[in-house]
Enzyme design. Sequence first.
Site, PDB file in Angstrom:
ATOM      1  N   VAL A  44      -4.828   9.405 -14.455  1.00  0.00           N
ATOM      2  CA  VAL A  44      -6.146   8.789 -14.306  1.00  0.00           C
ATOM      3  C   VAL A  44      -6.684   8.348 -15.665  1.00  0.00           C
ATOM      4  O   VAL A  44      -7.228   7.237 -15.819  1.00  0.00           O
ATOM      5  CB  VAL A  44      -7.140   9.739 -13.608  1.00  0.00           C
ATOM      6  CG1 VAL A  44      -8.524   9.098 -13.516  1.00  0.00           C
ATOM      7  CG2 VAL A  44      -6.646  10.115 -12.213  1.00  0.00           C
ATOM      8  N   CYS A  45      -6.519   9.209 -16.663  1.00  0.00           N
ATOM      9  CA  CYS A  45      -6.999   8.893 -18.014  1.00  0.00           C
ATOM     10  C   CYS A  45      -6.324   7.644 -18.565  1.00  0.00           C
ATOM     11  O   CYS A  45      -6.961   6.820 -19.236  1.00  0.00           O
ATOM     12  CB  CYS A  45      -6.751  10.068 -18.951  1.00  0.00           C
ATOM     13  SG  CYS A  45      -7.527  11.609 -18.423  1.00  0.00           S
ATOM     14  N   THR A  46      -5.047   7.488 -18.286  1.00  0.00           N
ATOM     15  CA  THR A  46      -4.314   6.317 -18.764  1.00  0.00           C
ATOM     16  C   THR A  46      -4.921   5.040 -18.198  1.00  0.00           C
ATOM     17  O   THR A  46      -5.104   4.050 -18.919  1.00  0.00           O
ATOM     18  CB  THR A  46      -2.829   6.434 -18.387  1.00  0.00           C
ATOM     19  OG1 THR A  46      -2.273   7.585 -19.039  1.00  0.00           O
ATOM     20  CG2 THR A  46      -2.051   5.196 -18.805  1.00  0.00           C
ATOM     21  N   MET A  49      -8.412   4.427 -19.953  1.00  0.00           N
ATOM     22  CA  MET A  49      -8.272   3.917 -21.313  1.00  0.00           C
ATOM     23  C   MET A  49      -7.823   2.457 -21.281  1.00  0.00           C
ATOM     24  O   MET A  49      -8.318   1.619 -22.046  1.00  0.00           O
ATOM     25  CB  MET A  49      -7.274   4.765 -22.096  1.00  0.00           C
ATOM     26  CG  MET A  49      -7.816   6.105 -22.517  1.00  0.00           C
ATOM     27  SD  MET A  49      -9.080   5.895 -23.782  1.00  0.00           S
ATOM     28  CE  MET A  49      -9.711   7.559 -23.893  1.00  0.00           C
TER      29      MET A  49
END
Length: 208
Positions: A44-46, A49
């Site tokens: 999810v973070c990828t 970002m």
Amino acid sequence: MTIRLGQIAPDFNVDTTKGPMSFHEWAGDSWVFFFSHPADFTPVCTTEMGRTAQLAQEFAARNVKPLGLSTDSVEEHLKWIDDVNDTQSCDLQFPIVADEDHKIAELYEMIHPGESETAAVRSVFIIDPDKKVRLTMTYPMAVGRNFDEILRAIDALQTADANSCALPADWKKGGEVIIPPSISNEKAKDMFPQGWNELRPYLRLTRI
């Protein structure tokens, strides 16, 4: 420390992917989209970002500087940026804070024990050029942020500031705005010479 709307965002000195940073000095006369993520090399973070990087021109057009944070090291961040750029077809240029000792995450209350004892949740702080916190959002670890809403909220804040107005539910740029009840009709005539649609004495809609 609880971060309240209208207060000065706490300053800090820290290492980032762009080198050492003094937060207030780096922010300068810009707005800041300060957001945390749980960990590098996570799915999810990828995507978040990558989306921030893809929207670089949108943020720049609003005089907004993005600033990411997680409790990983600068070295991990830099390795991860290559993956973000590769998988999300972007060119990530904004700085990411390395908060290995959790000091900034704790200062901004980004760690919620119900989610994790060590990793930050998905916090958002919109900070204006006077360094005041103007908006906060908090997402759980499993749910990515809505970047359309983040940009809409920034547009709303900037529009309200520039025009001394309020914004209705689901407002989008170019839509009708509200003349606040604190502004009398006499004063409103000068401030909003285009006139308004008065649905109620307290509900006056106009366009700017």
